[in-house]
Design a protein around this motif. Sequence first.
Motif, mmCIF file in Angstrom:
data_model
loop_
_atom_site.group_PDB
_atom_site.id
_atom_site.type_symbol
_atom_site.label_atom_id
_atom_site.label_comp_id
_atom_site.label_asym_id
_atom_site.label_seq_id
_atom_site.Cartn_x
_atom_site.Cartn_y
_atom_site.Cartn_z
ATOM 1 N N SER A 87 0.824 -1.212 0.000
ATOM 2 C CA SER A 87 0.000 0.000 0.000
ATOM 3 C C SER A 87 0.861 1.268 0.000
ATOM 4 C CB SER A 87 -0.910 -0.029 1.234
ATOM 5 O OG SER A 87 -1.675 1.130 1.308
ATOM 6 N N ILE A 88 1.916 1.282 0.796
ATOM 7 C CA ILE A 88 2.828 2.445 0.859
ATOM 8 C C ILE A 88 3.471 2.676 -0.512
ATOM 9 C CG2 ILE A 88 5.056 3.249 1.774
ATOM 10 C CD1 ILE A 88 4.277 1.831 4.438
ATOM 11 N N ILE A 89 3.929 1.602 -1.133
ATOM 12 C CA ILE A 89 4.631 1.730 -2.415
ATOM 13 C C ILE A 89 3.658 2.098 -3.538
ATOM 14 C CG2 ILE A 89 5.974 0.458 -4.149
ATOM 15 C CD1 ILE A 89 7.387 -0.890 -1.728
ATOM 16 N N GLN A 90 2.466 1.525 -3.538
ATOM 17 C CA GLN A 90 1.453 1.897 -4.532
ATOM 18 C C GLN A 90 1.102 3.374 -4.411
ATOM 19 O OE1 GLN A 90 -1.688 -0.928 -3.714
ATOM 20 N NE2 GLN A 90 -1.349 -1.927 -5.685
ATOM 21 N N ASP A 91 0.955 3.840 -3.181
ATOM 22 C CA ASP A 91 0.641 5.252 -2.950
ATOM 23 C C ASP A 91 1.769 6.145 -3.467
ATOM 24 O OD1 ASP A 91 -1.014 7.390 -1.734
ATOM 25 O OD2 ASP A 91 0.706 7.586 -0.364
ATOM 26 N N ALA A 92 3.005 5.752 -3.223
ATOM 27 C CA ALA A 92 4.149 6.537 -3.711
ATOM 28 C C ALA A 92 4.144 6.587 -5.241
ATOM 29 C CB ALA A 92 5.460 5.948 -3.195
ATOM 30 N N ALA A 93 3.840 5.469 -5.887
ATOM 31 C CA ALA A 93 3.788 5.418 -7.357
ATOM 32 C C ALA A 93 2.676 6.323 -7.881
ATOM 33 C CB ALA A 93 3.589 3.983 -7.831
ATOM 34 N N LYS A 94 1.518 6.299 -7.237
ATOM 35 C CA LYS A 94 0.383 7.149 -7.654
ATOM 36 C C LYS A 94 0.713 8.631 -7.497
ATOM 37 C CE LYS A 94 -3.303 3.876 -6.653
ATOM 38 N NZ LYS A 94 -4.335 3.501 -5.692
ATOM 39 N N ARG A 95 1.543 8.954 -6.508
ATOM 40 C CA ARG A 95 1.921 10.349 -6.266
ATOM 41 C C ARG A 95 3.072 10.801 -7.162
ATOM 42 N NH1 ARG A 95 2.741 9.875 -0.130
ATOM 43 N NH2 ARG A 95 3.999 11.733 -0.439
ATOM 44 N N LYS A 154 6.897 -4.489 -9.093
ATOM 45 C CA LYS A 154 5.490 -4.648 -9.496
ATOM 46 C C LYS A 154 4.857 -3.313 -9.897
ATOM 47 C CE LYS A 154 1.277 -6.810 -7.809
ATOM 48 N NZ LYS A 154 0.644 -7.546 -6.740
ATOM 49 N N ASN A 155 5.301 -2.221 -9.286
ATOM 50 C CA ASN A 155 4.738 -0.903 -9.562
ATOM 51 C C ASN A 155 5.608 -0.055 -10.497
ATOM 52 O OD1 ASN A 155 2.195 -0.373 -7.804
ATOM 53 N ND2 ASN A 155 3.594 -1.544 -6.506
ATOM 54 N N GLY A 156 6.630 -0.674 -11.090
ATOM 55 C CA GLY A 156 7.470 0.021 -12.052
ATOM 56 C C GLY A 156 8.378 1.083 -11.438
ATOM 57 N N LEU A 157 8.733 0.911 -10.186
ATOM 58 C CA LEU A 157 9.613 1.867 -9.512
ATOM 59 C C LEU A 157 11.020 1.289 -9.395
ATOM 60 C CD1 LEU A 157 7.258 2.924 -6.571
ATOM 61 C CD2 LEU A 157 7.628 4.116 -8.722
ATOM 62 N N THR A 158 11.999 2.164 -9.391
ATOM 63 C CA THR A 158 13.370 1.747 -9.170
ATOM 64 C C THR A 158 13.568 1.547 -7.672
ATOM 65 O OG1 THR A 158 14.074 3.079 -11.049
ATOM 66 C CG2 THR A 158 15.787 2.408 -9.492
#
Length: 190
Positions: free
Chosen positions: A96-104, A127-131
Amino acid sequence: MISPEKELEILERISRSKTTIRQRELARIIGLSLGMTNSILKRLAKKGLLKIKKVNNRNIQYVVSPKGMEAIAGRSYRYFKRTIKNVVFYKEAIGSIIQDAAKRGYRRIVLIGSSDLDFIVEHYCSKNGLTYAHSPDGRAVAGKSVNDEEGTFLLFSENCVPPAGQTEKAASLRRLFMSSPQEQTAPADR
């Protein structure tokens, strides 16, 4: 009154012992008086969890019975079940924390400090396309300051106290550890 946990701990120690274990040694390992240990051993025998066999006038052999082994297995199962529940809780919270960071709009997550959950952080970044980057000391990643790169979200490990004032672009796994998964579930689920 001695807890059932101490009784099970005594059973586990006896079952794991490769040689005959003496009452005095058992008392020392468990942290109880010799008299209390003797009382517990007799109670375990009365319950059918332990068999006591007199070898000679000075030596007694303790053997965990099949019923005692079931009690140990039950404790292990409950521990395993609790551990899995914790892992699921932390996995979902980190996701949830990482998904929120990706959305922001963040493009990079830097995990600061050592963490037992780094594999979950890395998985959700992928999974969320973040480095994903890791900074054990919180100062640098690949020679650059952790704050040098634009679009970086800082995730402080459970072993690291985050500095004050970074709430917008940071989160802390330590706070997850402070709120136990048991508090997150209904009493019927426990």
